[in-house]
Enzyme design. Sequence first.
Site, mmCIF file in Angstrom:
data_model
loop_
_atom_site.group_PDB
_atom_site.id
_atom_site.type_symbol
_atom_site.label_atom_id
_atom_site.label_comp_id
_atom_site.label_asym_id
_atom_site.label_seq_id
_atom_site.Cartn_x
_atom_site.Cartn_y
_atom_site.Cartn_z
ATOM 1 C CE1 TYR A 24 9.526 -6.738 -8.242
ATOM 2 C CE2 TYR A 24 8.353 -7.969 -6.550
ATOM 3 C CZ TYR A 24 8.739 -7.813 -7.870
ATOM 4 O OH TYR A 24 8.325 -8.712 -8.809
ATOM 5 C CE1 TYR A 29 7.041 -6.894 -0.144
ATOM 6 C CE2 TYR A 29 5.950 -8.351 1.416
ATOM 7 C CZ TYR A 29 6.206 -7.081 0.940
ATOM 8 O OH TYR A 29 5.625 -5.994 1.552
ATOM 9 C CG LEU A 69 2.301 4.628 3.435
ATOM 10 C CD1 LEU A 69 1.126 4.789 4.406
ATOM 11 C CD2 LEU A 69 3.409 3.805 4.091
HETATM 12 N N1 LIG Z 1 0.527 -3.695 0.185
HETATM 13 C C1 LIG Z 1 0.518 -4.461 1.277
HETATM 14 O O1 LIG Z 1 -0.371 -5.311 1.487
HETATM 15 C C2 LIG Z 1 1.607 -4.295 2.306
HETATM 16 C C3 LIG Z 1 1.564 -5.107 3.457
HETATM 17 C C4 LIG Z 1 2.557 -4.946 4.411
HETATM 18 C C5 LIG Z 1 3.563 -4.018 4.211
HETATM 19 N N2 LIG Z 1 3.598 -3.273 3.078
HETATM 20 C C6 LIG Z 1 4.689 -2.307 2.898
HETATM 21 O O2 LIG Z 1 4.126 -1.009 2.934
HETATM 22 C C7 LIG Z 1 4.899 -0.138 2.091
HETATM 23 C C8 LIG Z 1 3.969 0.623 1.174
HETATM 24 O O3 LIG Z 1 3.251 -0.329 0.399
HETATM 25 P P1 LIG Z 1 2.203 0.130 -0.715
HETATM 26 O O4 LIG Z 1 1.150 -0.914 -0.770
HETATM 27 O O5 LIG Z 1 1.859 1.559 -0.521
HETATM 28 O O6 LIG Z 1 3.113 -0.034 -2.010
HETATM 29 P P2 LIG Z 1 2.732 0.298 -3.524
HETATM 30 O O7 LIG Z 1 1.328 0.777 -3.624
HETATM 31 O O8 LIG Z 1 3.198 -0.871 -4.344
HETATM 32 O O9 LIG Z 1 3.660 1.562 -3.828
HETATM 33 C C9 LIG Z 1 5.028 1.472 -4.026
HETATM 34 C C10 LIG Z 1 5.449 2.702 -4.809
HETATM 35 O O10 LIG Z 1 6.860 2.641 -5.010
HETATM 36 C C11 LIG Z 1 7.101 3.000 -6.384
HETATM 37 N N3 LIG Z 1 8.366 2.494 -6.830
HETATM 38 C C12 LIG Z 1 8.616 1.284 -7.414
HETATM 39 N N4 LIG Z 1 9.917 1.223 -7.750
HETATM 40 C C13 LIG Z 1 10.481 2.399 -7.384
HETATM 41 C C14 LIG Z 1 11.789 2.933 -7.506
HETATM 42 N N5 LIG Z 1 12.778 2.222 -8.054
HETATM 43 N N6 LIG Z 1 12.023 4.166 -7.023
HETATM 44 C C15 LIG Z 1 11.033 4.902 -6.468
HETATM 45 N N7 LIG Z 1 9.762 4.458 -6.357
HETATM 46 C C16 LIG Z 1 9.499 3.209 -6.809
HETATM 47 C C17 LIG Z 1 5.940 2.353 -7.114
HETATM 48 O O11 LIG Z 1 5.831 2.871 -8.431
HETATM 49 P P3 LIG Z 1 5.229 1.877 -9.578
HETATM 50 O O12 LIG Z 1 3.890 1.446 -9.102
HETATM 51 O O13 LIG Z 1 5.211 2.758 -10.777
HETATM 52 O O14 LIG Z 1 6.205 0.733 -9.681
HETATM 53 C C18 LIG Z 1 4.787 2.757 -6.202
HETATM 54 O O15 LIG Z 1 4.354 4.072 -6.495
HETATM 55 C C19 LIG Z 1 5.923 -1.024 1.398
HETATM 56 O O16 LIG Z 1 7.144 -0.926 2.072
HETATM 57 C C20 LIG Z 1 5.371 -2.428 1.563
HETATM 58 O O17 LIG Z 1 6.389 -3.393 1.567
HETATM 59 C C21 LIG Z 1 2.625 -3.377 2.126
#
Ligand SMILES: NC(=O)c1ccc[n+]([C@@H]2O[C@H](COP(=O)([O-])OP(=O)(O)OC[C@H]3O[C@@H](n4cnc5c(N)ncnc54)[C@H](OP(=O)(O)O)[C@@H]3O)[C@@H](O)[C@H]2O)c1
Length: 294
Positions: free
Chosen positions: A66, A130, A13
Amino acid sequence: MKTVLVLGAKGQLGRSLQAIAPAHPGFQFLFWDKEEFNITHYSDWDTLFYVQKKYKIDWIVNCAAYTNVEKAETEREECEELNVKAVRMMSDFSHQFGFKVLHVSTDFVFDGEHFLPYTEDDPIRPLSWYGQTKATGDYQVLLRSMEAVVLRTSWLYSEYGNNFVKTMLRLGAEREELKVVCDQVGTPTYAGDLAFAILEILESDLRGELKAGLYHYSNEGVCSWYDFAHEVIRQAGLPAKVLPIETGEYPAVASRPWYSVLNKKKIKQAYGLQIPHWTDSLRTCLANMGIINN
Ligand SMILES: NC(=O)c1ccc[n+]([C@@H]2O[C@H](COP(=O)([O-])OP(=O)(O)OC[C@H]3O[C@@H](n4cnc5c(N)ncnc54)[C@H](OP(=O)(O)O)[C@@H]3O)[C@@H](O)[C@H]2O)c1
């Protein structure tokens, strides 16, 4: 000009927001990932005191989380640190530094026992750790922040990072057959569309029309993971055959809802959004990846 700090900027995102940020000249964006700003570190939040001397931060868009649903069952503390404790710190610091919060959450807060799309008023009952931590985080944001929007979304994918679409493209190129669960139903969400919706919400604030609160956002339409995989393979023109299987036939540690379609009426009414159908957005994503022509 308003300043927006995007945290977790290298995730799906976060990168999708970076891609469309230049089209929003009313904002100055700071994109930080955990190397620049670790949201679990109190000391990093404390440095906002110095950051504020250079930039007045008006918004934090929290894309950090996470997100590994399976690993969360065993890495419980790490998951809670990120999805609950860090989110609570962000909410508490919002008063001190005067920023508004846009936080992102998940359909996995629901138990899937519904047959109609979930509204923001429906009771939650997460089945996984989660989902539990995300649900707790949502309430921290809504109850403790100065002013906040929480967006629940589902089945996020994009050109960036690892996601279901990329896995299907890889496996579809390697194997003749793919087996995908057909009894979990929801809606895929293209992160580019979610990023667009987030920027519409921030733009509404520039006009003094922000409506804070909890909202659901996904693409339009409904499908199973099997349907989703089938459409990825079909649109990409891969020869692999996609076969439906039941959840019990696929090894998984975390429980997931059978049904997690989100009702988007509230966000459409509040922000006048036109939401694309998931098959159209999948085509956009595959075209942006250079896999199909526009
Ligand atoms: N993916 C899905 O299918 C899905 C579905 C529903 C809702 N969501 C929600 O949508 C949002 C965005 O999801 P996404 O898929 O874009 O997530 P993502 O690709 O996993 O990205 C999360 C980012 O947060 C970083 N991060 C991890 N630990 C951190 C810390 N301590 N401090 C700062 N940054 C940190 C990660 O870095 P590293 O990669 O280096 O750890 C990564 O760059 C989240 O809130 C998720 O719960 C996701």
